[in-house]
Write a protein that holds these residues in place. Structure first.
Motif, PDB file in Angstrom:
ATOM      1  N   GLU A 190       9.691 -12.375  -7.124  1.00 31.61           N
ATOM      2  CA  GLU A 190      10.362 -11.943  -8.353  1.00 31.61           C
ATOM      3  C   GLU A 190      10.041 -12.888  -9.508  1.00 31.61           C
ATOM      4  O   GLU A 190       9.866 -12.452 -10.654  1.00 31.61           O
ATOM      5  N   ALA A 191       9.959 -14.187  -9.208  1.00 33.66           N
ATOM      6  CA  ALA A 191       9.608 -15.160 -10.248  1.00 33.66           C
ATOM      7  C   ALA A 191       8.197 -14.904 -10.771  1.00 33.66           C
ATOM      8  O   ALA A 191       7.941 -14.976 -11.977  1.00 33.66           O
ATOM      9  N   LEU A 192       7.270 -14.580  -9.873  1.00 36.04           N
ATOM     10  CA  LEU A 192       5.884 -14.344 -10.278  1.00 36.04           C
ATOM     11  C   LEU A 192       5.728 -13.045 -11.058  1.00 36.04           C
ATOM     12  O   LEU A 192       4.839 -12.932 -11.906  1.00 36.04           O
ATOM     13  N   LYS A 193       6.569 -12.080 -10.798  1.00 39.56           N
ATOM     14  CA  LYS A 193       6.531 -10.858 -11.603  1.00 39.56           C
ATOM     15  C   LYS A 193       6.887 -11.158 -13.055  1.00 39.56           C
ATOM     16  O   LYS A 193       6.382 -10.515 -13.980  1.00 39.56           O
ATOM     17  N   LEU A 194       7.760 -12.144 -13.246  1.00 39.24           N
ATOM     18  CA  LEU A 194       8.164 -12.535 -14.595  1.00 39.24           C
ATOM     19  C   LEU A 194       7.178 -13.515 -15.219  1.00 39.24           C
ATOM     20  O   LEU A 194       6.892 -13.451 -16.410  1.00 39.24           O
ATOM     21  N   ASP A 195       6.677 -14.444 -14.409  1.00 39.14           N
ATOM     22  CA  ASP A 195       5.770 -15.479 -14.908  1.00 39.14           C
ATOM     23  C   ASP A 195       4.560 -15.577 -13.985  1.00 39.14           C
ATOM     24  O   ASP A 195       4.468 -16.464 -13.136  1.00 39.14           O
ATOM     25  N   PRO A 196       3.607 -14.662 -14.133  1.00 34.77           N
ATOM     26  CA  PRO A 196       2.465 -14.630 -13.206  1.00 34.77           C
ATOM     27  C   PRO A 196       1.443 -15.736 -13.433  1.00 34.77           C
ATOM     28  O   PRO A 196       0.507 -15.860 -12.652  1.00 34.77           O
ATOM     29  N   ARG A 197       1.617 -16.555 -14.471  1.00 39.90           N
ATOM     30  CA  ARG A 197       0.653 -17.622 -14.735  1.00 39.90           C
ATOM     31  C   ARG A 197       1.175 -18.995 -14.291  1.00 39.90           C
ATOM     32  O   ARG A 197       0.693 -20.028 -14.752  1.00 39.90           O
ATOM     33  N   SER A 198       2.122 -18.999 -13.380  1.00 36.22           N
ATOM     34  CA  SER A 198       2.651 -20.251 -12.850  1.00 36.22           C
ATOM     35  C   SER A 198       1.850 -20.672 -11.622  1.00 36.22           C
ATOM     36  O   SER A 198       1.933 -20.032 -10.567  1.00 36.22           O
ATOM     37  N   VAL A 199       1.078 -21.739 -11.750  1.00 33.56           N
ATOM     38  CA  VAL A 199       0.302 -22.247 -10.614  1.00 33.56           C
ATOM     39  C   VAL A 199       1.240 -22.683  -9.496  1.00 33.56           C
ATOM     40  O   VAL A 199       1.035 -22.346  -8.320  1.00 33.56           O
ATOM     41  N   ASP A 200       2.291 -23.436  -9.859  1.00 31.02           N
ATOM     42  CA  ASP A 200       3.262 -23.880  -8.853  1.00 31.02           C
ATOM     43  C   ASP A 200       3.902 -22.690  -8.148  1.00 31.02           C
ATOM     44  O   ASP A 200       4.145 -22.728  -6.935  1.00 31.02           O
ATOM     45  N   GLY A 201       4.185 -21.636  -8.919  1.00 27.62           N
ATOM     46  CA  GLY A 201       4.805 -20.457  -8.322  1.00 27.62           C
ATOM     47  C   GLY A 201       3.927 -19.826  -7.254  1.00 27.62           C
ATOM     48  O   GLY A 201       4.401 -19.480  -6.168  1.00 27.62           O
ATOM     49  N   TRP A 202       2.624 -19.691  -7.546  1.00 30.04           N
ATOM     50  CA  TRP A 202       1.713 -19.100  -6.561  1.00 30.04           C
ATOM     51  C   TRP A 202       1.548 -20.008  -5.341  1.00 30.04           C
ATOM     52  O   TRP A 202       1.490 -19.532  -4.198  1.00 30.04           O
ATOM     53  N   VAL A 203       1.471 -21.322  -5.574  1.00 31.91           N
ATOM     54  CA  VAL A 203       1.305 -22.253  -4.452  1.00 31.91           C
ATOM     55  C   VAL A 203       2.535 -22.220  -3.546  1.00 31.91           C
ATOM     56  O   VAL A 203       2.422 -22.149  -2.312  1.00 31.91           O
ATOM     57  N   ARG A 204       3.715 -22.260  -4.149  1.00 31.30           N
ATOM     58  CA  ARG A 204       4.941 -22.238  -3.340  1.00 31.30           C
ATOM     59  C   ARG A 204       5.079 -20.910  -2.597  1.00 31.30           C
ATOM     60  O   ARG A 204       5.514 -20.877  -1.439  1.00 31.30           O
ATOM     61  N   TYR A 205       4.717 -19.838  -3.267  1.00 30.53           N
ATOM     62  CA  TYR A 205       4.753 -18.523  -2.629  1.00 30.53           C
ATOM     63  C   TYR A 205       3.789 -18.493  -1.441  1.00 30.53           C
ATOM     64  O   TYR A 205       4.129 -18.012  -0.347  1.00 30.53           O
ATOM     65  N   GLY A 206       2.588 -19.035  -1.645  1.00 26.50           N
ATOM     66  CA  GLY A 206       1.607 -19.069  -0.563  1.00 26.50           C
ATOM     67  C   GLY A 206       2.084 -19.888   0.620  1.00 26.50           C
ATOM     68  O   GLY A 206       1.949 -19.470   1.787  1.00 26.50           O
ATOM     69  N   ASN A 207       2.660 -21.060   0.358  1.00 26.40           N
ATOM     70  CA  ASN A 207       3.163 -21.900   1.451  1.00 26.40           C
ATOM     71  C   ASN A 207       4.285 -21.206   2.214  1.00 26.40           C
ATOM     72  O   ASN A 207       4.374 -21.304   3.446  1.00 26.40           O
ATOM     73  N   CYS A 208       5.133 -20.495   1.482  1.00 29.19           N
ATOM     74  CA  CYS A 208       6.230 -19.771   2.128  1.00 29.19           C
ATOM     75  C   CYS A 208       5.682 -18.649   3.014  1.00 29.19           C
ATOM     76  O   CYS A 208       6.163 -18.428   4.136  1.00 29.19           O
ATOM     77  N   LEU A 209       4.656 -17.955   2.522  1.00 28.90           N
ATOM     78  CA  LEU A 209       4.056 -16.872   3.307  1.00 28.90           C
ATOM     79  C   LEU A 209       3.385 -17.399   4.575  1.00 28.90           C
ATOM     80  O   LEU A 209       3.341 -16.709   5.598  1.00 28.90           O
ATOM     81  N   LEU A 210       2.868 -18.621   4.510  1.00 19.19           N
ATOM     82  CA  LEU A 210       2.288 -19.222   5.715  1.00 19.19           C
ATOM     83  C   LEU A 210       3.344 -19.388   6.803  1.00 19.19           C
ATOM     84  O   LEU A 210       3.069 -19.182   7.989  1.00 19.19           O
ATOM     85  N   HIS A 211       4.560 -19.762   6.397  1.00 16.68           N
ATOM     86  CA  HIS A 211       5.646 -19.893   7.371  1.00 16.68           C
ATOM     87  C   HIS A 211       5.963 -18.548   8.026  1.00 16.68           C
ATOM     88  O   HIS A 211       6.433 -18.505   9.168  1.00 16.68           O
ATOM     89  N   LEU A 212       5.706 -17.468   7.293  1.00 14.24           N
ATOM     90  CA  LEU A 212       5.978 -16.127   7.818  1.00 14.24           C
ATOM     91  C   LEU A 212       4.756 -15.525   8.496  1.00 14.24           C
ATOM     92  O   LEU A 212       4.793 -14.357   8.910  1.00 14.24           O
TER      93      LEU A 212
END
Length: 545
Positions: free
Chosen positions: A491-513
């Motif tokens: 949801e954060a990335l839908k609002l701010d898709p140019r956040s490098v930290d947002g994509w990295v954190r999202y990616g790390n979270c997806l790795l856990h899943l």
């Protein structure tokens, strides 16, 4: 195979990323959006500024350009130039640059009036001269301040206020999203088809509007003060005559006329045009740049002489600060420095503000914020105390106590910081930024349940707060709730898709899943924005393993 297909379907697509504000939205609890206007590439919000109690304009680029890196760099550079132009009575003032939902927004003056275009063919020669003098003053300021070339001077880009003041606007913003190369360098204009010529003008860095472009631009010359003076001459011609000096249905025919044909004398079409004014117009429209006026200051002097002959007096010169007081001018100048990270210069401006208006608490709050960025904690706390002595409204108290909380949080004094945030919230309990700051502090202290509560409160108050959603993802991830965290990051990335930290954190979270394809896509998006991101590269390596 089926599992991988479903993973690709769940991946955030570009169509889901980024959004634009709508009428009645409130940006950062400050700007109430009243109108939305879209151009070819830009979007403009006309909004009411609750804090400054005035109407403003916010300009940015449309969502479809969020991945055009070159366009974004040019937008930022030229928006910064507009900010650095500062205040002038005959230029639409840009106050600030803020980043909202991952995109830079220029906050600019709203002119109560309309474009000069609406007055073409409807004004007297004296009014045309008066507007011309004011335009010259605005353009000369731009040249003296930044050596800036407008490149698209025309009646549509000149606003006229209800009290008759002319203000030049759109310094390059209408062209910052276009590539710099032009088709004119490759072949003569006469050899191009009508379609290719039109494409050249819609995409070229020379840009501009065809009837206002100087002859030398079609020979590959760079835009200059002289080409702006030519465009001014076309504008002045329209004001006196009510029509363009050159016009044709075909673009290539119009270009040939601009390059080779002499313009008709304005007096042949409008006999009431003063002879000296007609001579000024014809000199502006000279084919060779050296035969035109060499500066807008010289041009203004010539127009003043015409005005004196018409009415017996020159057009009066206004104060550079218009009807705003000097303290307000210094504050706006400081805000410009502050938003560009020039904190020492900003502090000097804000100190001048509080010298001129000692009862203004906002100036002290801004000094505190800038001092904090320079790690001058003692000076920052002193500025907050000075502001609190002068604060009157609940909002002023809340801003100052919020600044005190941020200072103590940076100083690693969580107890004092929490007390300051609580005090600020007692004045403005619906301020999402304060709830977010308190949530971040509690997260650092390991109080995850309370941190989640406060971040959710911030999101409830401002659903477009991408930072709060990203921080909530951090809290949920730290609590082992990776699926909920992934949803919050998305949801954060839908609002701010140019956040490098947002994509990295999202990616790390997806790795856990164990959602590897989606994680890979997230890290690739981070690298698309910042190819040097070591965290994104490390994430990709983890995906491959």
């Amino acid at each position: 195979m089926l599992k991988r297909w479903f993973q690709r379907r769940r991946r955030l697509s570009d169509a889901q990323l980024g959004r634009e504000y709508r009428v009645d939205d409130v940006i950062e609890q400050r700007y109430e959006v009243q109108q939305v206007r879209r151009g070819y590439m830009g979007v403009v919000y006309i909004a009411y500024d609750r804090q400054r109690r005035r109407r403003v304009v916010l300009k940015t680029y449309q969502t479809k350009y969020i991945w055009d890196e070159a366009a974004i760099r040019r937008f930022n550079a030229e928006a910064e130039l507009w900010i650095r132009l500062g205040s002038h009575p005959n230029i639409v003032c840009a106050y600030d640059i803020h980043t909202y939902m991952g995109r830079p927004h220029v906050v600019a003056e709203y002119v109560h009036g309309g474009p000069l275009r609406a007055l073409v063919g409807r004004i007297s020669p004296q009014e045309a001269v008066d507007y011309g003098i004011q335009i010259c003053r605005g353009m000369q300021h731009a040249v003296e301040r930044l050596n800036l070339v407008h490149r698209d001077l025309k009646p549509d880009n000149i606003m006229i206020s209800f009290d008759g003041r002319a203000k030049v606007t759109d310094f390059g913003l209408s062209k910052v999203l276009r590539p710099w190369q032009t088709l004119f360098d490759a072949e003569p204009v006469e050899m191009q088809s009508r379609a290719s010529v039109r494409a050249a003008f819609s995409t070229s860095g020379l840009g501009g509007t065809l009837p206002y472009m100087a002859p030398e631009l079609f020979n590959g010359a760079a835009a200059s003060v002289w080409s702006d003076i030519y465009a001014f001459g076309v504008t002045l011609y329209e004001l006196f005559v009510g029509r363009l000096p050159f016009d044709a249905q075909r673009d290539d025919t119009l270009i040939r006329l601009i390059r080779r044909a002499p313009p008709p004398d304005p007096r042949l079409l409008a006999p009431n045009t003063p002879p000296d004014a007609a001579a000024i117009v014809m000199r502006c429209l000279a084919k060779r740049p050296v035969e035109r006026f060499q500066s807008f200051a010289e041009l203004e002097t010539a127009l003043q002489q015409v005005r004196e002959a018409l009415v017996g007096s020159p057009f009066p010169r206004e104060s550079a600060f218009d009807d705003r007081d000097e303290a307000e001018h210094w504050k706006e100048r400081g805000l410009a420095h502050m938003n560009m990270g020039e904190y020492k210069e900003a502090i000097r401006c804000f100190k001048r503000t509080v010298e001129l208006d000692q009862d203004q608490p906002d100036g002290w709050n801004l000094i505190a914020r800038c001092s904090l960025q320079l790690w001058l904690y003692h000076e920052a706390l002193q500025a907050v105390d000075e502001g609190l002595r002068r604060a009157v409204s609940r909002t002023e108290f809340a801003h100052l106590y919020g600044a005190r909380g941020d200072i103590f949080a940076t100083m690693q004094k969580p107890v004092d910081a929490l007390a300051a945030f609580d005090k600020a919230l007692s004045y403005t309990p619906t301020a999402p930024a304060l709830w977010r700051s308190k949530g971040v502090l509690l997260q650092r202290l390991g109080e995850m349940a309370q941190a989640q509560e406060y971040l959710e409160k911030a999101i409830q108050l401002d659903p477009s707060d991408a930072v709060a959603r990203r921080l909530l993802g951090d809290v949920l991830c730290a609590s082992g709730r990776h699926k909920s965290a992934a949803n919050s990051y998305a949801e954060a990335l839908k609002l701010d898709p140019r956040s490098v930290d947002g994509w990295v954190r999202y990616g790390n979270c997806l790795l856990h899943l164990a959602r590897l394809e989606e994680a890979k896509h997230a890290f690739e998006k981070a690298l698309q924005i910042d190819p040097e991101s070591s965290e994104a590269r490390a994430g990709l390596q983890r995906v491959k393993k």
